[in-house]
Scaffold this motif. Sequence first.
Motif, PDB file in Angstrom:
ATOM      1  N   ILE A  51       9.430 -10.525  22.185  1.00 33.52           N
ATOM      2  CA  ILE A  51       8.808 -11.848  22.165  1.00 33.52           C
ATOM      3  C   ILE A  51       7.705 -11.941  23.203  1.00 33.52           C
ATOM      4  N   ALA A  52       7.934 -11.325  24.356  1.00 35.43           N
ATOM      5  CA  ALA A  52       6.954 -11.400  25.447  1.00 35.43           C
ATOM      6  C   ALA A  52       5.718 -10.546  25.194  1.00 35.43           C
ATOM      7  N   ASP A  53       5.846  -9.536  24.361  1.00 32.97           N
ATOM      8  CA  ASP A  53       4.718  -8.648  24.044  1.00 32.97           C
ATOM      9  C   ASP A  53       3.866  -9.317  22.961  1.00 32.97           C
ATOM     10  N   GLU A  54       2.736  -9.884  23.352  1.00 37.04           N
ATOM     11  CA  GLU A  54       1.911 -10.671  22.429  1.00 37.04           C
ATOM     12  C   GLU A  54       1.506  -9.877  21.195  1.00 37.04           C
ATOM     13  N   ALA A  55       1.043  -8.636  21.408  1.00 35.98           N
ATOM     14  CA  ALA A  55       0.576  -7.833  20.274  1.00 35.98           C
ATOM     15  C   ALA A  55       1.723  -7.502  19.330  1.00 35.98           C
ATOM     16  N   LEU A  56       2.865  -7.163  19.891  1.00 36.19           N
ATOM     17  CA  LEU A  56       4.026  -6.805  19.072  1.00 36.19           C
ATOM     18  C   LEU A  56       4.544  -8.008  18.300  1.00 36.19           C
ATOM     19  N   PHE A  57       4.659  -9.141  18.990  1.00 33.80           N
ATOM     20  CA  PHE A  57       5.156 -10.343  18.325  1.00 33.80           C
ATOM     21  C   PHE A  57       4.205 -10.788  17.223  1.00 33.80           C
ATOM     22  N   ALA A  58       2.907 -10.705  17.482  1.00 35.40           N
ATOM     23  CA  ALA A  58       1.910 -11.084  16.477  1.00 35.40           C
ATOM     24  C   ALA A  58       2.018 -10.187  15.251  1.00 35.40           C
ATOM     25  N   ARG A  59       2.301  -8.902  15.465  1.00 34.66           N
ATOM     26  CA  ARG A  59       2.446  -7.958  14.356  1.00 34.66           C
ATOM     27  C   ARG A  59       3.646  -8.330  13.496  1.00 34.66           C
ATOM     28  N   LEU A  60       4.728  -8.717  14.133  1.00 34.81           N
ATOM     29  CA  LEU A  60       5.935  -9.106  13.395  1.00 34.81           C
ATOM     30  C   LEU A  60       5.692 -10.397  12.612  1.00 34.81           C
ATOM     31  N   VAL A  61       5.130 -11.397  13.278  1.00 38.74           N
ATOM     32  CA  VAL A  61       4.915 -12.695  12.631  1.00 38.74           C
ATOM     33  C   VAL A  61       3.932 -12.588  11.473  1.00 38.74           C
ATOM     34  N   SER A  62       2.876 -11.810  11.666  1.00 44.78           N
ATOM     35  CA  SER A  62       1.884 -11.676  10.592  1.00 44.78           C
ATOM     36  C   SER A  62       2.481 -10.998   9.364  1.00 44.78           C
ATOM     37  N   SER A  63       3.558 -10.256   9.575  1.00 43.60           N
ATOM     38  CA  SER A  63       4.256  -9.616   8.448  1.00 43.60           C
ATOM     39  C   SER A  63       5.392 -10.481   7.928  1.00 43.60           C
ATOM     40  N   GLY A  64       5.569 -11.656   8.550  1.00 46.12           N
ATOM     41  CA  GLY A  64       6.596 -12.589   8.089  1.00 46.12           C
ATOM     42  C   GLY A  64       7.953 -12.404   8.725  1.00 46.12           C
ATOM     43  N   TRP A  65       8.039 -11.554   9.767  1.00 46.77           N
ATOM     44  CA  TRP A  65       9.336 -11.270  10.366  1.00 46.77           C
ATOM     45  C   TRP A  65       9.504 -11.941  11.722  1.00 46.77           C
ATOM     46  N   PHE A  66      10.784 -12.110  12.077  1.00 44.78           N
ATOM     47  CA  PHE A  66      11.153 -12.782  13.307  1.00 44.78           C
ATOM     48  C   PHE A  66      12.578 -12.335  13.655  1.00 44.78           C
ATOM     49  N   PRO A  67      12.992 -12.426  14.926  1.00 44.34           N
ATOM     50  CA  PRO A  67      14.404 -12.131  15.258  1.00 44.34           C
ATOM     51  C   PRO A  67      15.324 -13.240  14.754  1.00 44.34           C
ATOM     52  N   PHE A  68      15.418 -13.351  13.438  1.00 46.00           N
ATOM     53  CA  PHE A  68      16.272 -14.365  12.829  1.00 46.00           C
ATOM     54  C   PHE A  68      17.727 -14.154  13.258  1.00 46.00           C
ATOM     55  N   VAL A  69      18.472 -15.224  13.376  1.00 44.59           N
ATOM     56  CA  VAL A  69      19.869 -15.145  13.800  1.00 44.59           C
ATOM     57  C   VAL A  69      20.665 -14.171  12.939  1.00 44.59           C
ATOM     58  N   GLU A  70      20.471 -14.225  11.640  1.00 39.64           N
ATOM     59  CA  GLU A  70      21.261 -13.399  10.726  1.00 39.64           C
ATOM     60  C   GLU A  70      21.018 -11.906  10.925  1.00 39.64           C
ATOM     61  N   ILE A  71      19.846 -11.513  11.392  1.00 35.04           N
ATOM     62  CA  ILE A  71      19.542 -10.087  11.522  1.00 35.04           C
ATOM     63  C   ILE A  71      19.337  -9.643  12.969  1.00 35.04           C
ATOM     64  N   ILE A  72      19.494 -10.561  13.912  1.00 36.65           N
ATOM     65  CA  ILE A  72      19.124 -10.264  15.298  1.00 36.65           C
ATOM     66  C   ILE A  72      19.950  -9.133  15.900  1.00 36.65           C
ATOM     67  N   THR A  73      21.204  -8.985  15.481  1.00 31.02           N
ATOM     68  CA  THR A  73      22.050  -7.915  16.020  1.00 31.02           C
ATOM     69  C   THR A  73      22.217  -6.755  15.045  1.00 31.02           C
TER      70      THR A  73
END
Length: 399
Positions: A200-222
């Motif tokens: 989350i703190a890595d701006e470039a990494l988080f932007a890459r995930l969000v632009s692809s539609g992904w997030f650390p959703f509760v259901e998949i976080i672990t």
Amino acid sequence: MTQHHSKTAPESLLPVAGSIRNQGEPLRFEDVEQFIGISAKAAKPGEKATLWTKLALTSDDPFFHRVVDGLADVIYNMAQKAGVAVNLRRAGTVLLVLKPDNTADLWVDTAAVTIRCMVKRAVAMGSIICEHDIADITGMGFPCVEFGEKDKVLCIFREAWSFGFAFDMNPDGILDLESFTTTLGTLHRELRYRHLYQAIADEALFARLVSSGWFPFVEIITSEFKELLRYAEADFDLTDVEPTIVEKFDDTRLQHMLKRWVAKPHFAVKSDLLREAIEAFVSRRPVTVIKILLTEIEGILNDAHRATHCGQGAKVTGLLAFAKAAATQRAGGSNTLLLPEAFGRYLTENTFANFDPVKATGTAASRHAVGHGAAAQGSYTMSRALQVILTLDQLAFYT
């Protein structure tokens, strides 16, 4: 084969169903000098000193090592004076309780430990809990240790290859044990899920995930998110791993999620629509899934908003603020595994993203593009459908 024992264990040592107990007794020290705090900075004789009376650190902080080294020396001196041996370097959990009568109890891997969690499913007493059942960690405590309101507490614990440390010198004279439990839980969570917070703190990494539609959703976080994160960190194409993740969401897993949703009143009133979307996903009809759920997310949020605001609804901006606030309040903080601040950004940049009708920039990730019929047909994929399901599921934990 029957075993015969010549002696029966004392009744006090026999396990009782549904109960927990410490693994041993603490080391007890007498004539312990009272701690009042830890110096926050250097001070010469006669100068005013600034003290920490409450503090929480992880071993990532350089100050941790200075403080813990000093504390270890104090404990070794206590043990030497009492004529006992103590090895803290091999310990997993060390709890020191300082009593107002100048005695102290030292628990070294002998105190029972509980972790307070938010779970994804209903669990019965005695159920085995796996990591994928955990939605959040909110506390760490010692249920079989007796604390007095005048006590002072210090705890060092190991989590994987790191350590957490917290103390409360009880400056107010009444020990806030609930606050200390929450503090230890926060440290445990931050250490165990360090990779998520770093992502989350890595701006470039988080932007890459969000632009692809992904997030650390509760259901998949672990579970599945770990693989997604590895791909994103390596700058690999996430579409290579998405089919594998989609396949893991079979009817059984989706029905568990649906059950979680309809337990909420503002989800339950739309149960037929939600059930239709789940059935469509199992039948691999992503267009139906997306068309139903993306257009219902705003309505579900508005229903939840009305329930807590005397029947008053809100526009999208207000709903996003409400979602973040609700998650923060429910989890007891903004840095929990529910990640309300980061998810608010995800909703803004993905689920409720604007689109340019002239340049045809809309995709099936955007509620606005889908609602206006401006999403490209090719963007209605199973991966997008799963992302919408996971987004709705996230909101079920928030409200």
